[in-house]
Design an enzyme around this catalytic site. Structure first.
Site, short mmCIF file in Angstrom:
data_model
loop_
_atom_site.label_atom_id
_atom_site.label_comp_id
_atom_site.label_asym_id
_atom_site.label_seq_id
_atom_site.Cartn_x
_atom_site.Cartn_y
_atom_site.Cartn_z
NE ARG A 41 0.67 1.28 4.46
CZ ARG A 41 2.02 1.54 4.42
NH1 ARG A 41 2.55 2.05 3.20
NH2 ARG A 41 2.66 1.37 5.50
CD GLU A 47 2.38 7.81 6.59
OE1 GLU A 47 2.00 6.54 6.94
OE2 GLU A 47 2.45 7.94 5.25
CG HIS A 48 4.61 7.74 11.92
ND1 HIS A 48 5.27 6.64 12.66
CD2 HIS A 48 5.58 7.88 11.02
CE1 HIS A 48 6.06 6.19 12.26
NE2 HIS A 48 6.66 6.85 11.21
CG ASP A 50 -1.44 3.31 12.15
OD1 ASP A 50 -0.33 3.73 12.63
OD2 ASP A 50 -1.13 2.07 11.36
N GLY A 150 8.63 1.21 3.23
CA GLY A 150 7.44 1.94 3.58
C GLY A 150 6.15 1.59 2.68
CB SER A 152 2.81 -2.19 3.62
OG SER A 152 2.07 -2.88 4.71
CB SER A 153 7.18 -5.75 1.91
OG SER A 153 8.34 -5.59 2.89
CG ASP A 197 0.94 -0.98 7.12
OD1 ASP A 197 0.69 0.13 7.06
OD2 ASP A 197 2.06 -1.27 7.77
CE LYS A 241 9.43 -0.03 8.10
NZ LYS A 241 9.70 0.38 6.79
P1 ADP Z 1 8.10 -2.47 4.92
O1 ADP Z 1 8.12 -1.03 5.08
O2 ADP Z 1 8.37 -3.10 3.42
O3 ADP Z 1 6.87 -3.12 5.66
P2 ADP Z 1 9.54 -3.59 7.29
O4 ADP Z 1 10.87 -3.51 7.84
O5 ADP Z 1 8.27 -3.65 8.15
O6 ADP Z 1 9.58 -2.88 6.08
O7 ADP Z 1 9.72 -5.14 6.97
C1 ADP Z 1 10.54 -5.74 5.93
C2 ADP Z 1 10.77 -7.24 6.09
O8 ADP Z 1 9.71 -7.90 5.78
C3 ADP Z 1 11.98 -7.64 5.36
O9 ADP Z 1 13.45 -7.43 6.17
C4 ADP Z 1 11.74 -9.08 5.12
O10 ADP Z 1 12.02 -9.95 6.58
C5 ADP Z 1 10.18 -9.10 5.22
N1 ADP Z 1 9.99 -9.28 3.74
C6 ADP Z 1 9.32 -8.36 2.93
N2 ADP Z 1 9.34 -8.80 1.78
C7 ADP Z 1 9.32 -10.04 1.79
C8 ADP Z 1 9.35 -10.97 0.76
N3 ADP Z 1 9.08 -11.02 -0.44
N4 ADP Z 1 9.40 -12.50 1.06
C9 ADP Z 1 9.96 -12.63 2.49
N5 ADP Z 1 10.12 -11.64 3.27
C10 ADP Z 1 9.76 -10.36 3.04
P1 NG1 Z 2 5.67 0.29 7.31
O1 NG1 Z 2 6.36 1.15 6.86
O2 NG1 Z 2 4.88 -0.24 6.23
O3 NG1 Z 2 6.41 -0.89 8.15
C1 NG1 Z 2 4.33 1.29 9.71
C2 NG1 Z 2 3.21 0.58 10.54
C3 NG1 Z 2 1.93 1.13 10.17
C4 NG1 Z 2 2.04 2.73 10.21
C5 NG1 Z 2 3.11 3.32 9.49
C6 NG1 Z 2 3.27 4.81 9.64
C7 NG1 Z 2 3.53 -1.62 10.88
C8 NG1 Z 2 3.05 -3.15 10.48
N1 NG1 Z 2 3.29 -0.62 10.26
O4 NG1 Z 2 4.38 0.89 8.29
O5 NG1 Z 2 0.99 0.83 11.20
O6 NG1 Z 2 2.17 3.16 11.97
O7 NG1 Z 2 4.40 2.77 9.65
O8 NG1 Z 2 2.16 5.56 9.36
O9 NG1 Z 2 3.88 -1.42 12.18
MG MG Z 3 6.25 -2.98 7.69
#
Ligand code: ADP
Ligand code: NG1
Ligand code: MG
Length: 463
Positions: A41, A47-48, A50, A150, A152-153, A197, A241
């Site tokens: 998404r 932002e920040h 929820d 960012g 939301s993987s 997310d 994160k």
């Molecule tokens: P984001 O902003 O993308 O949500 P996070 O820091 O919250 O970033 O999460 C990233 C972590 O999610 C990666 O370090 C990995 O461990 C996991 N991840 C993301 N995409 C994949 C994927 N395609 N396959 C496996 N793990 C993944």
């Molecule tokens: P990302 O950057 O996708 O990990 C995080 C939080 C959201 C929200 C945003 C800031 C998780 C899973 N996601 O997103 O809930 O607080 O930052 O708006 O903690």
């Molecule tokens: Mg995340």
């Protein structure tokens, strides 16, 4: 065997055939029984906020996580394999050995997935758990959401794991419940996030952004202005994160701000863990809350001992009531700045929704996005120098508005541009931002692209 691509017309470039081959190669030539797809998404505003209980305004993107799945009778063995990168190694685990303590020890890819499996099982009744006690799973995963950027993987992965497990167990769930349990179980990884997310990943509708309210969770679809397009660009700075305490520090700063103001107002401060709860219980408007921040919270950072003194509690009690494991040793908490951001951002979010409903001008929406970004940079201090360079370039190139999306400290920007200028805009960002940087062989279309609201999560059974 053929997969029914009922999951949308979008060309999201996820290599499903390759995933199927990977599945067969890893799992003794067996075929997947079903697939689950969950999108990433962008958040347009809110932002920040929820995790403080305030509403957000995201939309799903085409990029997604796809899980190929098959049940086994293998006594609860969970086999995971990932096509994305060799860094993501295969994992085999007994499902009943998944526990919160070990999940919180390392944000490895498989631990995110196992958060989802655990979350799904927590949804089951005792009799349902008994009925599935011999069921195991084979899961192969792929995806194209840039990680730690960012978009939301992490939540797409966790939510996909929850869905894939519940589908395999044959346990139905509503979309709202699925979003809630996915948000809850992602916290096992160690981040104290809100529910944005997972809520959008599950409830998005193609062509619509959504306003998401919390407590109770509610989703309302919104059309975006026809004369504007949204572009996403990666700053190339990444931030996991769960691997640092920056994200949780912000969550905790908001909690402490709320509790200190509550204490000053003679309210039951221990129950005031979220700024939105404080607003509700004190019966104030957002403008009045902003005034309370100015009155009751000083601009200099608060030490832990000062917080304890104001709240009249011991450090141990504060750890228990308000802090997370990774924020107990923070030297300074910036409560004034964080709370001011949250209340002002909540106001901007309301104004953004109102403008969307009343067919307001794209340029006015853009101003709100710019203001959101400035506040994230200056009050919330979650930007990054490279991301600032990208924001400045986007503005010079004629963006209506531009802000970081997701948690920040790098990651992506979401940019609102005039529809008829989007193509030129994307090309210009490619030429000026990415041509001079190391992009590790990634294709330009992944680094900067126009996006429109995508459909939420779905499951497809193989015919
Ligand atoms: P984001 O902003 O993308 O949500 P996070 O820091 O919250 O970033 O999460 C990233 C972590 O999610 C990666 O370090 C990995 O461990 C996991 N991840 C993301 N995409 C994949 C994927 N395609 N396959 C496996 N793990 C993944
Ligand atoms: P990302 O950057 O996708 O990990 C995080 C939080 C959201 C929200 C945003 C800031 C998780 C899973 N996601 O997103 O809930 O607080 O930052 O708006 O903690
Ligand atoms: Mg995340």
């Amino acid at each position: 065997m053929e997969v029914d691509y009922a999951w949308g017309t979008s060309s999201n470039n996820v290599p499903v055939q390759k995933l199927e081959r990977h599945f067969r190669e890893n799992f003794e030539s067996l075929q997947p029984e079903y697939y689950v797809k969950v999108p990433g998404r962008v958040n347009l505003i809110g932002e920040h906020v929820d995790y403080c209980g305030y509403s957000v305004f995201p939309m799903a993107i085409d990029q997604c996580i796809v899980v190929a799945a098959r049940r086994t009778t293998d006594q609860q063995t969970l086999e995971l394999t990932n096509l994305c990168t060799e860094r993501y190694q295969n994992v085999s685990k007994n499902i009943s050995d998944i526990n919160a303590e070990s999940l919180g020890k390392s944000p490895s890819w498989s631990n995110y997935f196992m958060c989802g499996v655990k979350g799904a099982r927590e949804y089951l009744s005792d009799s349902q758990l008994k009925a599935v006690e011999k069921v195991g799973f084979l899961f192969a995963i792929t995806g194209n959401i840039p990680e730690s950027s960012g978009l939301s993987s992490s939540s797409a992965l966790v939510t996909a794991a929850v869905m894939a497990t519940l589908v395999g167990y044959g346990v139905p769930i509503s979309r709202l419940e699925l979003a809630e349990i996915s948000a809850k179980c992602e916290r096992y990884i160690g981040t104290a996030g809100g529910g944005m997310d997972q809520a959008i990943a599950v409830n998005a509708k193609q062509g619509y952004a959504a306003r998401i309210d919390f407590n109770p969770l509610a989703v309302k679809q919104f059309r975006l202005p026809a004369d504007a397009k949204f572009v996403v660009a990666q700053s190339l700075a990444v931030k996991n994160k769960a691997a640092s305490n920056d994200f949780n520090t912000r969550v905790v700063e908001c909690r402490l701000a709320s509790q200190i103001i509550a204490k000053q107002l003679n309210l039951e401060w221990e129950q005031m863990a979220a700024l939105a709860t404080l607003q509700k219980r004190s019966g104030n408007s957002l403008d009045q809350m902003i005034e309370l921040v100015r009155q009751h919270l000083h601009v200099d950072g608060y030490s832990k001992s000062e917080v304890c003194e104001i709240l009249s509690v011991s450090e141990d009690r504060l750890n228990e009531l308000s802090l997370t494991a990774n924020t107990k040793d923070i030297a300074k908490f910036y409560l004034h700045q964080r709370a001011l951001h949250v209340f002002e951002e909540a106001k901007r979010m309301e104004e953004f929704c109102r403008l969307c409903e009343d067919s307001g001008a794209a340029s006015d929406l853009g101003i709100l996005m710019d203001d959101s970004h400035s506040s994230l940079r200056d009050l919330y201090q979650c930007s990054h120098p490279d991301l600032e360079e990208l924001v400045a370039l986007c503005k010079r190139e004629g963006a209506y508005g531009c802000k970081l999306t997701g948690a920040g400290w790098g990651g992506c920007v979401v940019v609102m541009v005039p529809s008829d200028d989007a193509e030129r805009f994307v090309k210009s960002i490619r030429d000026q931002y990415f041509s001079k940087r190391e992009t590790c062989g990634r294709c330009m279309d992944e680094l900067v692209f126009a996006t429109s609201p995508s459909e939420g999560a779905c499951c497809v059974h193989v015919k």
